[in-house]
Structure formats: structure tokens, C-alpha cells
Design a protein around this motif. Structure first.
Motif, PDB file in Angstrom:
ATOM      1  N   ILE A 188      12.611  -0.931   0.719  1.00  0.00           N
ATOM      2  CA  ILE A 188      12.155  -0.844   2.108  1.00  0.00           C
ATOM      3  C   ILE A 188      11.612  -2.185   2.592  1.00  0.00           C
ATOM      4  N   GLY A 189      10.763  -2.803   1.787  1.00  0.00           N
ATOM      5  CA  GLY A 189      10.151  -4.069   2.179  1.00  0.00           C
ATOM      6  C   GLY A 189      11.155  -5.188   2.329  1.00  0.00           C
ATOM      7  N   ALA A 190      12.161  -5.224   1.430  1.00  0.00           N
ATOM      8  CA  ALA A 190      13.167  -6.290   1.506  1.00  0.00           C
ATOM      9  C   ALA A 190      13.999  -6.165   2.782  1.00  0.00           C
TER      10      ALA A 190
ATOM     11  N   ALA B  98       2.124   8.799  -0.527  1.00  0.00           N
ATOM     12  CA  ALA B  98       0.938   7.998  -0.199  1.00  0.00           C
ATOM     13  C   ALA B  98       1.143   6.534  -0.563  1.00  0.00           C
ATOM     14  N   PHE B  99       1.771   6.281  -1.716  1.00  0.00           N
ATOM     15  CA  PHE B  99       2.011   4.904  -2.142  1.00  0.00           C
ATOM     16  C   PHE B  99       3.078   4.226  -1.284  1.00  0.00           C
ATOM     17  N   VAL B 100       4.078   4.980  -0.865  1.00  0.00           N
ATOM     18  CA  VAL B 100       5.199   4.385  -0.139  1.00  0.00           C
ATOM     19  C   VAL B 100       4.875   4.160   1.328  1.00  0.00           C
ATOM     20  N   LEU B 101       3.979   4.965   1.894  1.00  0.00           N
ATOM     21  CA  LEU B 101       3.695   4.873   3.328  1.00  0.00           C
ATOM     22  C   LEU B 101       3.315   3.456   3.740  1.00  0.00           C
ATOM     23  N   THR B 102       2.464   2.812   2.972  1.00  0.00           N
ATOM     24  CA  THR B 102       2.024   1.450   3.309  1.00  0.00           C
ATOM     25  C   THR B 102       2.283   0.442   2.194  1.00  0.00           C
ATOM     26  N   GLY B 103       2.802   0.895   1.059  1.00  0.00           N
ATOM     27  CA  GLY B 103       2.955  -0.009  -0.074  1.00  0.00           C
ATOM     28  C   GLY B 103       3.985  -1.096   0.130  1.00  0.00           C
ATOM     29  N   TRP B 104       4.981  -0.857   0.981  1.00  0.00           N
ATOM     30  CA  TRP B 104       6.049  -1.838   1.187  1.00  0.00           C
ATOM     31  C   TRP B 104       5.629  -2.988   2.100  1.00  0.00           C
ATOM     32  N   ILE B 105       4.471  -2.882   2.757  1.00  0.00           N
ATOM     33  CA  ILE B 105       4.069  -3.879   3.754  1.00  0.00           C
ATOM     34  C   ILE B 105       3.910  -5.264   3.128  1.00  0.00           C
ATOM     35  N   GLY B 106       3.308  -5.337   1.948  1.00  0.00           N
ATOM     36  CA  GLY B 106       3.111  -6.631   1.291  1.00  0.00           C
ATOM     37  C   GLY B 106       4.427  -7.294   0.939  1.00  0.00           C
ATOM     38  N   ILE B 107       5.375  -6.525   0.415  1.00  0.00           N
ATOM     39  CA  ILE B 107       6.680  -7.086   0.075  1.00  0.00           C
ATOM     40  C   ILE B 107       7.421  -7.509   1.334  1.00  0.00           C
ATOM     41  N   ALA B 108       7.342  -6.710   2.397  1.00  0.00           N
ATOM     42  CA  ALA B 108       7.999  -7.073   3.662  1.00  0.00           C
ATOM     43  C   ALA B 108       7.444  -8.376   4.215  1.00  0.00           C
ATOM     44  N   SER B 109       6.133  -8.566   4.123  1.00  0.00           N
ATOM     45  CA  SER B 109       5.523  -9.805   4.600  1.00  0.00           C
ATOM     46  C   SER B 109       5.998 -11.008   3.791  1.00  0.00           C
ATOM     47  N   THR B 110       6.128 -10.814   2.470  1.00  0.00           N
ATOM     48  CA  THR B 110       6.613 -11.900   1.617  1.00  0.00           C
ATOM     49  C   THR B 110       8.065 -12.258   1.949  1.00  0.00           C
ATOM     50  N   VAL B 111       8.900 -11.246   2.126  1.00  0.00           N
ATOM     51  CA  VAL B 111      10.308 -11.491   2.451  1.00  0.00           C
ATOM     52  C   VAL B 111      10.423 -12.173   3.812  1.00  0.00           C
ATOM     53  N   ARG B 112       9.662 -11.716   4.781  1.00  0.00           N
ATOM     54  CA  ARG B 112       9.677 -12.318   6.123  1.00  0.00           C
ATOM     55  C   ARG B 112       9.331 -13.804   6.055  1.00  0.00           C
ATOM     56  N   MET B 113       8.306 -14.138   5.297  1.00  0.00           N
ATOM     57  CA  MET B 113       7.884 -15.527   5.181  1.00  0.00           C
ATOM     58  C   MET B 113       8.975 -16.375   4.531  1.00  0.00           C
ATOM     59  N   GLN B 114       9.627 -15.824   3.493  1.00  0.00           N
ATOM     60  CA  GLN B 114      10.677 -16.570   2.815  1.00  0.00           C
ATOM     61  C   GLN B 114      11.894 -16.783   3.722  1.00  0.00           C
ATOM     62  N   PHE B 115      12.209 -15.801   4.541  1.00  0.00           N
ATOM     63  CA  PHE B 115      13.347 -15.954   5.455  1.00  0.00           C
ATOM     64  C   PHE B 115      13.053 -16.993   6.537  1.00  0.00           C
ATOM     65  N   TYR B 116      11.825 -17.005   7.042  1.00  0.00           N
ATOM     66  CA  TYR B 116      11.465 -18.054   7.992  1.00  0.00           C
ATOM     67  C   TYR B 116      11.561 -19.433   7.342  1.00  0.00           C
TER      68      TYR B 116
END
Length: 526
Positions: A329-331, A384-402
Motif C-alpha cells: 500500500i505504501g509503495a 488496526a496495524f494496516v489503517l495507518t501503518g503504511w503512512i511511514g513507508i508511503a512518505s519514504t517512497v514519496r521522498m525517494q521519487f522526488y
């Protein structure tokens, strides 16, 4: 250099580098090294990461193989063998892993445990250390003197004898087992009161008092010894019975056997027997093997080894499952944000801001209260873990793509007609893979810790014995009872050790993956 110097050089010194007149690149003698192979080579150089990986593999093997090392499963409980100490061998005992504890008790208790061996031959007192006299002074000035014995007490045989109720068939089968194996299980009942003299036993409800005891005075509870210093039996005998044989007690004695030994089960309308058994041998009779708990047992008589293996397996499955789902999800979410940017990024980031403001603890509690009845405890915890757990990975991927989408090789690929999907998957994502994998790997110990914390606090109940569900946090919670840390330290030692190893090893493993997959670190190590 002038012309004279050039003319001084012999003509034979001037030769063509390639007499054939054609120049070609030399063929590479070594095989090309791909991205994954290069990452593996770099990972192997990180010794700490290798240690972490080995620990993870060992823990995974323990989670899978551990239950096969024991005769019990998670659903098995035994109230008599609760909180017994770790023991790796029944005969002979192995060092301090002998299932015993060092005790300091008064004379009454010391002789109480010593009497078990006198009757059945099974030692409760495995080692004697010393005998000492302790003098205490009360607030009123009175002085009392007490004899204290220090000895090693076996937690498996200290149960001694118990009263059990048997049906007619069970009674007959047990008698046949004794005659067949030569192992005595049932022992004679005791006299609790003598005719005209009242009570003769210190505690009539305790099956271990087969000997005469002092009922009053400073030595109350201590055995009354004969002239040779031996115990005085108070068996209920007929006068001709030899209870060193395999005879089953229950013959009519000086007391009414109908009241004490043999009675009718009102609830099943069947004749039955109340017998006095050596519980260790009775356990062997029922199960066919001697009781043995390699890591001890907990407060409800579960095998701690099996519980630890089950809890470790639950931690692995939950953590890896959550990490994989959050990674996917985050990726995807972060890649779309970082690649397209602009309004797309702004809208998606506002959604992330809303979700990240929801406390995880509140989510876990609400899901466990309202969602658990539909999807189960594990399902509610997963949501419960999945609802917000992907946010950190999504932020990391976003930064790397920029970071990488404006690089020259991306512009060149776009100029050559590469589509957005190919640019994302083939050109940008591989360069961000190291950081992404590291984020996912480091998320695993966070899941393990959070799950253990929730079950430790009782917010999530993962201790359903009937379904075989157990958590490391639940084991820790059960081991923190009053006095357990002092009297039964193994209840908290082993679960906390497993949790610590899981978290440390996954952190080391994640750091190694980061160094191996991040292209920016390539070549920085010799």
C-alpha cells in the motif's frame, strides 16, 4: 626533444600497436554482476546483519519445531503442575536445570517433604545444604528460636499425594496397572481420628500426612518420631495387610470405610472409590510418560516451551503479514504522490495528514471492541496495524521519487518514449528499493512490540487456550503476578528474551538490507 634526438632512436623501436590494423575492445573475463548479486555481496560483508539474520532463522525454526520438542500442546493444562521449574531430564537431573528450587523452611515443612521419599521412594528433597538456628526478638521483647533447613526442593515431586475419586472401572484398571508394571500408585488411607482420642493428624485434608504429628506446642506440625528416629505411620489397616506390596488400600479398617473410602456418586448413581495416590506415578499411569517441562510451566499449567513457540509464530506471521501489506500500500501510494506531484500530491498528503492524526491505541481499542466479533481478534488487530501503518513507508517512497525523478537517466528514458509506468517501475523504484526495504524491515519489530504491548496491557486478548492462541505479551502479563518475579523468574525471563531477540535481530537485519540495496552506498566499503 629536437629532430636530432628523434633520428637517434633506432627504427626497430617503432612498431604498430596492432599489426593487423584493427582495434577491438577486449572481452570481459568475468561474469557481469547483477543488482541482487551485488546487494548480496554487500550484505554478507555486514557481520552484525549476518548475526541478526541467523538469530531470525533460529527463532523461526524454534517457532516451527518447538512444539515437537514437547509432549504437550497449547491447549493442555494441568493445575497440579503449574509454575514448575524448567527441567531438561528426568533422570539424571542436569545441573541447575533440574526443576528444583533452593528453599529455607522450618522443621515441620522440611520433614513434610522428606516424608514423601520415605513412603514412595520419590525424592522431593533432592539435596540438603545446612541446618541452622534462627533467633528472633519480637517488639514486646520475647525471644523465639527456630530451626531452619536449607535444601533443594523438586517442584515436580513436592506435590506428593492427592485424593482422587475413581469409578468402579477406573479403580479396577488402576489395580491391574499396578500388578502389571510393579509400580505402586495407590497408598493406604490415613486415620484422621482415633476412637475416644480425637484428632491424630495435623491436617486431615492433606494426603501427605501419613505419619503421626505434634498437634500443639512450638513444634506443631512436626512428626512424632519413634525411638529409632523414624516416622510413625497412621495407616488405616485391618491388621493383616502389608502395604509395602501392590495392594490397593480400601479394605475395611477401624473406621467406617463407607464414609471415608468407598461412597456412592449421587450425580451419576454409580459406586466409586476415593483413593490416595502418589500423584507423580498417577500422572505416569494416566499419560504413559513422566511429567517434564523443558522451560517450566505457567500459572495454569501450560508448557512454557510450547507457549513460547506459539507466541513466536504468531509474532512472525502477524509482523510479516502487516509489513507486506503496508509495503504494498505504501509503495503504490507514495509512488503516485512522488511521481506526479502537484495537486495530486497535495490532495493525497491531506488524506495522510488526517489518518496520521488518529492515535494507534485508539484505533486498536475501537477495532477490538467493535470489529473483533466479525473478523476475530487477529483480524481486528491486522486492520488496526494496516489503517495507518503504511503512512511511514508511503512518505519514504514519496521522498525517494522526488529525489530521483529529475535525474538524467529518467529524463533520457522519457525522451526515448518510456511511459510513466515503465519510468516508475524500471527506473525510479529500483533506486529507492534500499530505503523502502529498510523501512519495511524496521517496521517488523515495531509491530512485534506493539502487539506484545497491547496483549500485555490486556487491550487485546490473545490467550484463548481452547483455540491454541497465545501471545508473547500475554505470557509476560501472566508472569508479572505477585511474587512471580522472585519465586518464578522463568515466567518473564523466557518471553522477554524472545521479544528482545526478535526486535534486535530485525533491526540489525534491516540495517544490513539498507546498506546492501541502497545504490548510493555502493563501493563505499572496501
Amino acid at each position: 626533444m629536437n629532430n636530432t634526438d628523434i633520428n637517434a632512436i633506432p627504427k626497430e623501436k617503432f612498431e604498430f600497436a596492432n599489426s593487423a590494423g584493427e582495434l577491438h575492445d577486449k572481452k570481459l573475463e568475468t561474469k557481469p554482476v547483477g543488482f541482487l548479486r551485488d546487494a548480496a555481496r554487500r550484505f554478507v560483508k555486514n557481520k552484525a546483519s549476518i548475526v541478526g539474520m541467523v538469530i531470525i532463522v533460529l527463532l523461526l525454526l524454534f517457532a516451527v519445531v518447538g512444539p515437537f520438542l514437547s509432549r504437550y500442546d497449547v491447549t493442555y493444562t494441568n493445575g497440579y503442575y503449574k509454575n514448575v521449574y524448567p527441567k531438561v531430564s528426568t533422570n539424571p537431573p542436569v545441573g541447575f536445570w533440574d526443576g528444583a528450587s533452593t528453599e529455607e523452611q522450618n522443621a515441620a515443612n522440611y520433614y513434610y517433604f522428606l516424608a514423601m521419599e520415605k513412603e514412595s521412594g520419590r525424592k522431593a528433597v533432592t539435596k540438603f545444604y545446612e541446618k541452622k538456628t534462627v533467633t528472633t526478638t519480637a517488639l514486646n521483647g520475647s525471644v523465639t528460636t527456630e530451626t531452619i533447613y536449607k535444601f533443594r526442593l523438586d517442584s515436580y515431586t513436592k506435590l506428593g499425594y492427592k485424593f482422587v475419586d475413581l469409578t468402579e472401572d477406573q479403580y479396577t484398571d488402576l489395580q491391574a496397572y499396578q500388578n502389571r508394571t510393579g509400580r505402586q500408585v495407590v497408598y493406604p488411607m490415613q486415620i484422621t481420628t482415633a476412637q475416644g482420642s480425637g484428632k491424630v493428624m495435623y491436617n486431615p485434608n492433606d494426603a501427605n500426612y501419613w505419619y503421626k504429628t505434634n498437634l500443639t506446642g512450638a513444634n506443631r506440625g512436626e512428626p512424632v518420631l519413634d525411638e529409632n528416629g523414624g516416622y510413625i505411620p497412621i495407616y488405616r489397616l485391618t491388621g493383616n495387610d502389608n502395604y509395602d506390596s501392590l495392594r490397593i488400600a480400601g479394605d475395611p479398617g477401624i473406621e467406617d470405610p463407607t464414609a471415608a473410602d468407598r461412597y456412592r456418586y449421587a450425580q451419576i448413581n454409580q459406586t466409586g472409590y476415593r483413593c490416595r495416590v502418589c500423584f507423580y506415578d498417577y500422572f505416569v499411569y494416566q499419560n504413559g510418560y513422566e511429567p517434564l517441562y523443558i522451560l517450566g510451566s505457567n500459572d495454569i499449567g501450560q508448557d512454557l516451551l510450547v507457549c513460547l513457540a506459539s507466541g513466536t509464530r504468531l509474532s512472525f506471521v502477524l509482523a510479516l503479514g502487516v509489513a507486506l501489506i503496508n509495503l504494498i500500500i505504501g509503495a503504490i501510494y507514495g509512488a503516485v504522490e512522488g511521481y506526479y506531484g502537484g495537486k495530486v500530491d497535495m490532495v493525497m498528503e491531506r488524506i495522510v495528514d488526517v489518518l496520521s492524526g488518529v492515535p494507534f491505541m485508539i484505533v486498536a481499542v475501537l477495532f477490538n471492541m467493535h470489529l473483533q466479533q466479525f473478523v476475530g481478534t487477529i483480524g481486528a488487530l491486522l486492520f488496526a496495524f494496516v489503517l495507518t501503518g503504511w503512512i511511514g513507508i508511503a512518505s519514504t517512497v514519496r521522498m525517494q521519487f522526488y529525489r530521483f525523478k529529475k535525474q538524467e537517466y529518467v529524463l533520457a528514458a522519457r525522451t526515448l518514449g518510456a511511459r510513466d509506468r515503465r519510468l516508475i517501475v524500471k527506473h525510479i523504484f529500483p533506486n529507492a528499493l534500499g530505503t523502502i526495504i529498510t523501512s519495511a524491515a524496521l517496521f517488523i519489530p515495531s509491530v512485534i512490540f506493539s502487539e506484545s504491548m497491547l496483549s500485555f496491557l490486556g487491550i487485546v486478548r490473545l490467550d484463548d487456550v481452547s483455540s491454541g492462541l497465545v501471545s508473547l505479551g500475554t505470557l509476560l502479563s501472566a508472569g508479572q503476578g505477585a511474587g512471580n518475579l522472585v519465586n518464578y523468574p522463568h515466567l518473564m525471563l523466557f518471553p522477554s528474551l524472545v521479544i528482545a531477540l526478535l526486535m534486535i535481530s530485525f533491526n540489525l537485519f534491516g540495517n544490513g538490507l539498507r546498506d546492501a540495496f541502497n545504490p548510493n552506498l555502493r563501493g563505499s566499503e572496501g
